[in-house]
Design an enzyme around this catalytic site. Structure first.
Site, PDB file in Angstrom:
ATOM      1  CG  ASP A   1     -20.278  -3.862-140.001  1.00  0.00           C
ATOM      2  OD1 ASP A   1     -19.316  -3.984-139.223  1.00  0.00           O
ATOM      3  OD2 ASP A   1     -20.819  -2.763-140.267  1.00  0.00           O
TER       4      ASP A   1
ATOM      5  CG  ASP B   1     -20.489   0.033-134.603  1.00  0.00           C
ATOM      6  OD1 ASP B   1     -21.405   0.464-133.901  1.00  0.00           O
ATOM      7  OD2 ASP B   1     -19.459  -0.490-134.131  1.00  0.00           O
TER       8      ASP B   1
ATOM      9  CG  ASP C   1     -18.039  -4.508-143.469  1.00  0.00           C
ATOM     10  OD1 ASP C   1     -17.876  -5.347-142.574  1.00  0.00           O
ATOM     11  OD2 ASP C   1     -18.574  -3.397-143.281  1.00  0.00           O
TER      12      ASP C   1
ATOM     13  CG  ASP D   1     -21.048   0.361-142.375  1.00  0.00           C
ATOM     14  OD1 ASP D   1     -20.448  -0.589-141.820  1.00  0.00           O
ATOM     15  OD2 ASP D   1     -21.006   1.526-141.945  1.00  0.00           O
TER      16      ASP D   1
ATOM     17  CE  LYS E   1     -15.630  -6.239-139.800  1.00  0.00           C
ATOM     18  NZ  LYS E   1     -16.919  -5.564-140.058  1.00  0.00           N
TER      19      LYS E   1
END
Length: 221
Positions: free
Chosen positions: A8, A10, A177, A173, A150
Site C-alpha cells: 500500500d 498512503d 488492504d 494500513d 485490491k
C-alpha cells in the site's frame, strides 16, 4: 531469497505528517524480488512513483479497478454507476470536496473519491440507491463497484507475472488492504492501521507508517 511484495502507499510508505517517506527510495529499488504498489489512488500516481523509484511499473490502482504489469493495462470494471452516484450526491447538496479542478478524480477510470469532510450520511444513502460500496481509506471515501478489491487486482497482476499470489507478502494500513491480506502468503499491518486491517493481518508492526514497513521488510530479509 526475499519474497515479492505488494505494498500500500498512503499510511504505509508515507510519513505520519503525509508525503512519501524518502527512505522508500533506498529500501525498494534494492529489493531483489517483484514489487507491486497497490493503492486507492488514480492510476497515474503509483505509475509515477514506480518511475521515480526506478522499479518496474507494476501497480494496482483504484482498489483494483485498474491493474498494470508486463506492459498490459486492464480496466476491470465499468465506472458508470459510481459516477452517476457522485453526480446524484452533488445534485442533492453534497460536495466532493476537491475544488473546481478536482485533480483527485481527474484521471480516475473506475471510481470516484470524495473528501472525508463530506456529508457521510447522504453519501451512504445515495450509494445504497445505486448498489455501490463506500470504502473509507482514512484519506477519502471511495465510491466503488461491489467486488472491486485490491486482492482481486493482485490475482490479476500475479497471473500476468507468472507468480502465485500466495508467494507475496503484503504491507498495508487500511480496510482496503484486507482483501490483499486474504490472498497473500503473509501480511503485515503497520501500527497506525485501522481495526479491520489489524485484525486481518498475520502481524502488526511496532512501528507506524514507513517505520513499520521497514520493520516488516527487515524481518523478511
Amino acid at each position: 531469497m526475499v519474497p515479492p511484495l505488494v505494498l500500500d502507499i498512503d499510511g504505509t510508505l508515507t510519513r505520519a505528517s503525509g508525503g512519501i517517506d524518502p527512505r522508500v527510495f533506498e529500501a525498494l529499488p534494492t529489493w531483489d524480488a517483484p514489487i507491486v504498489l497497490a493503492t486507492g489512488k488514480a492510476f497515474p500516481y503509483p505509475v509515477a512513483l514506480c518511475h521515480f523509484l526506478q522499479i518496474p511499473e507494476q501497480v494496482i490502482a483504484e482498489h483494483g479497478g485498474v491493474v498494470y504489469a508486463a506492459d498490459e493495462v486492464r480496466v476491470t470494471v465499468d465506472s458508470d454507476r459510481p459516477r452517476a452516484a457522485a453526480e446524484t450526491f452533488v445534485d442533492r447538496g453534497g460536495d466532493l470536496g476537491w475544488g473546481g479542478a478536482d485533480t483527485v478524480n481527474r484521471w480516475r477510470e473506475t471510481e470516484v473519491a470524495i473528501s472525508l469532510d463530506a456529508d457521510e450520511r447522504l453519501l451512504r444513502s445515495v450509494a445504497d440507491e445505486f448498489d455501490i460500496d463506500v470504502v473509507d481509506t482514512g484519506y477519502a471515501y471511495h465510491l466503488t463497484t461491489p467486488g472491486v478489491e485490491k486482492g482481486q487486482g493482485l490475482r490479476a497482476v500475479a497471473a500476468t507475472l507468472g507468480l502465485d499470489p500466495g508467494d507475496f507478502v503484503a504491507v498495508g494500513d487500511s480496510e482496503n488492504d484486507v482483501s490483499t491480506f486474504g490472498v497473500v502468503g503473509e501480511s503485515f499491518a503497520v501500527a497506525n492501521a485501522d481495526d479491520r486491517a489489524r485484525a486481518a493481518a498475520d502481524h502488526v508492526t511496532d512501528g507506524a507508517h514507513m517505520d513499520g514497513t521497514l520493520e516488516a521488510l527487515a524481518s523478511l530479509r
